[in-house]
Design a protein around this motif. Structure first.
Motif, PDB file in Angstrom:
ATOM      1  N   ASP A 128       0.816  -1.222   0.000  1.00 23.61           N
ATOM      2  CA  ASP A 128       0.000   0.000   0.000  1.00 23.61           C
ATOM      3  C   ASP A 128       0.853   1.278   0.000  1.00 23.61           C
ATOM      4  O   ASP A 128       0.333   2.388   0.031  1.00 23.61           O
ATOM      5  N   GLY A 129       2.192   1.127  -0.013  1.00 26.28           N
ATOM      6  CA  GLY A 129       3.095   2.277  -0.086  1.00 26.28           C
ATOM      7  C   GLY A 129       3.619   2.766   1.250  1.00 26.28           C
ATOM      8  O   GLY A 129       4.539   3.568   1.287  1.00 26.28           O
ATOM      9  N   LEU A 130       3.033   2.296   2.348  1.00 24.56           N
ATOM     10  CA  LEU A 130       3.524   2.691   3.666  1.00 24.56           C
ATOM     11  C   LEU A 130       4.723   1.837   4.058  1.00 24.56           C
ATOM     12  O   LEU A 130       4.951   0.779   3.483  1.00 24.56           O
ATOM     13  N   ILE A 131       5.478   2.291   5.038  1.00 26.90           N
ATOM     14  CA  ILE A 131       6.694   1.584   5.446  1.00 26.90           C
ATOM     15  C   ILE A 131       6.495   0.924   6.805  1.00 26.90           C
ATOM     16  O   ILE A 131       5.980   1.549   7.737  1.00 26.90           O
ATOM     17  N   ALA A 132       6.911  -0.343   6.891  1.00 26.73           N
ATOM     18  CA  ALA A 132       6.969  -1.055   8.166  1.00 26.73           C
ATOM     19  C   ALA A 132       8.428  -1.015   8.603  1.00 26.73           C
ATOM     20  O   ALA A 132       9.311  -1.445   7.873  1.00 26.73           O
ATOM     21  N   GLY A 133       8.679  -0.467   9.781  1.00 22.77           N
ATOM     22  CA  GLY A 133      10.058  -0.326  10.251  1.00 22.77           C
ATOM     23  C   GLY A 133      10.143   0.615  11.424  1.00 22.77           C
ATOM     24  O   GLY A 133       9.526   0.373  12.457  1.00 22.77           O
ATOM     25  N   GLU A 134      10.867   1.723  11.255  1.00 24.92           N
ATOM     26  CA  GLU A 134      11.079   2.674  12.335  1.00 24.92           C
ATOM     27  C   GLU A 134      10.744   4.088  11.883  1.00 24.92           C
ATOM     28  O   GLU A 134      10.870   4.419  10.707  1.00 24.92           O
ATOM     29  N   ARG A 135      10.331   4.915  12.848  1.00 28.56           N
ATOM     30  CA  ARG A 135      10.019   6.320  12.579  1.00 28.56           C
ATOM     31  C   ARG A 135      10.966   7.196  13.396  1.00 28.56           C
ATOM     32  O   ARG A 135      11.180   6.967  14.587  1.00 28.56           O
ATOM     33  N   TYR A 136      11.524   8.204  12.736  1.00 32.98           N
ATOM     34  CA  TYR A 136      12.425   9.166  13.370  1.00 32.98           C
ATOM     35  C   TYR A 136      11.863  10.568  13.165  1.00 32.98           C
ATOM     36  O   TYR A 136      11.227  10.843  12.140  1.00 32.98           O
ATOM     37  N   THR A 137      12.139  11.449  14.106  1.00 30.46           N
ATOM     38  CA  THR A 137      11.826  12.865  13.932  1.00 30.46           C
ATOM     39  C   THR A 137      13.097  13.679  14.178  1.00 30.46           C
ATOM     40  O   THR A 137      13.977  13.262  14.919  1.00 30.46           O
ATOM     41  N   ARG A 138      13.157  14.820  13.531  1.00 25.32           N
ATOM     42  CA  ARG A 138      14.347  15.664  13.590  1.00 25.32           C
ATOM     43  C   ARG A 138      14.069  16.936  14.386  1.00 25.32           C
ATOM     44  O   ARG A 138      13.038  17.589  14.190  1.00 25.32           O
ATOM     45  N   THR A 139      14.981  17.277  15.257  1.00 25.88           N
ATOM     46  CA  THR A 139      14.931  18.537  15.994  1.00 25.88           C
ATOM     47  C   THR A 139      15.973  19.462  15.378  1.00 25.88           C
ATOM     48  O   THR A 139      17.138  19.084  15.245  1.00 25.88           O
ATOM     49  N   ILE A 140      15.531  20.653  15.000  1.00 22.07           N
ATOM     50  CA  ILE A 140      16.420  21.625  14.365  1.00 22.07           C
ATOM     51  C   ILE A 140      16.542  22.846  15.267  1.00 22.07           C
ATOM     52  O   ILE A 140      15.536  23.404  15.694  1.00 22.07           O
ATOM     53  N   LYS A 141      17.776  23.250  15.567  1.00 22.90           N
ATOM     54  CA  LYS A 141      18.044  24.480  16.320  1.00 22.90           C
ATOM     55  C   LYS A 141      18.711  25.458  15.358  1.00 22.90           C
ATOM     56  O   LYS A 141      19.638  25.095  14.647  1.00 22.90           O
ATOM     57  N   ARG A 142      18.217  26.692  15.352  1.00 21.61           N
ATOM     58  CA  ARG A 142      18.704  27.703  14.411  1.00 21.61           C
ATOM     59  C   ARG A 142      19.537  28.768  15.121  1.00 21.61           C
ATOM     60  O   ARG A 142      19.403  28.973  16.325  1.00 21.61           O
ATOM     61  N   GLN A 143      20.374  29.439  14.336  1.00 27.39           N
ATOM     62  CA  GLN A 143      21.130  30.587  14.856  1.00 27.39           C
ATOM     63  C   GLN A 143      20.115  31.671  15.233  1.00 27.39           C
ATOM     64  O   GLN A 143      19.161  31.899  14.496  1.00 27.39           O
ATOM     65  N   PRO A 144      20.294  32.339  16.364  1.00 31.22           N
ATOM     66  CA  PRO A 144      19.346  33.389  16.757  1.00 31.22           C
ATOM     67  C   PRO A 144      19.200  34.465  15.674  1.00 31.22           C
ATOM     68  O   PRO A 144      20.193  34.937  15.124  1.00 31.22           O
ATOM     69  N   GLY A 145      17.965  34.779  15.335  1.00 30.54           N
ATOM     70  CA  GLY A 145      17.687  35.841  14.370  1.00 30.54           C
ATOM     71  C   GLY A 145      17.912  35.461  12.921  1.00 30.54           C
ATOM     72  O   GLY A 145      17.916  36.334  12.058  1.00 30.54           O
ATOM     73  N   SER A 146      18.111  34.170  12.627  1.00 28.94           N
ATOM     74  CA  SER A 146      18.307  33.766  11.229  1.00 28.94           C
ATOM     75  C   SER A 146      17.701  32.392  10.989  1.00 28.94           C
ATOM     76  O   SER A 146      17.259  31.729  11.916  1.00 28.94           O
ATOM     77  N   MET A 147      17.704  31.978   9.750  1.00 29.50           N
ATOM     78  CA  MET A 147      17.193  30.655   9.381  1.00 29.50           C
ATOM     79  C   MET A 147      18.318  29.633   9.290  1.00 29.50           C
ATOM     80  O   MET A 147      18.084  28.475   8.974  1.00 29.50           O
TER      81      MET A 147
END
Length: 85
Positions: A51-70
């Protein structure tokens, strides 16, 4: 469990904003979702089902940015659990 160095390098690139990308990495199926800046923030890693979905593991990413910029100051991936078939 940290991501493979080569996979982490691949996911450090910028892609189409707010999209879902299906790919393969070292024989495993991967799908990742990007945020509004095109940075991968959710990763599904394992074996793709019919059906196109994945059986396995899920990860999420945390992003920290420089103050006042992208500009990304740092980021890391966290294992969020198993995805069952």
């Amino acid at each position: 469990m940290p991501l493979h160095r080569e996979l982490d390098k691949k996911l450090s690139k910028t892609f189409e904003p707010s999209s879902r990308i299906d790919d393969v990495f070292k024989g495993y199926d991967i799908t990742f979702v990007t945020n509004e800046h095109g940075e991968p923030v959710t990763l599904f890693f394992g074996k793709r089902r019919p059906d196109g979905l994945i059986a396995g593991e899920r990860y999420t990413r945390t992003i920290k940015r420089q103050p006042g910029s992208m500009e990304v100051k740092s980021s890391h991936w966290d294992l969020r659990g198993k995805i069952m078939a």
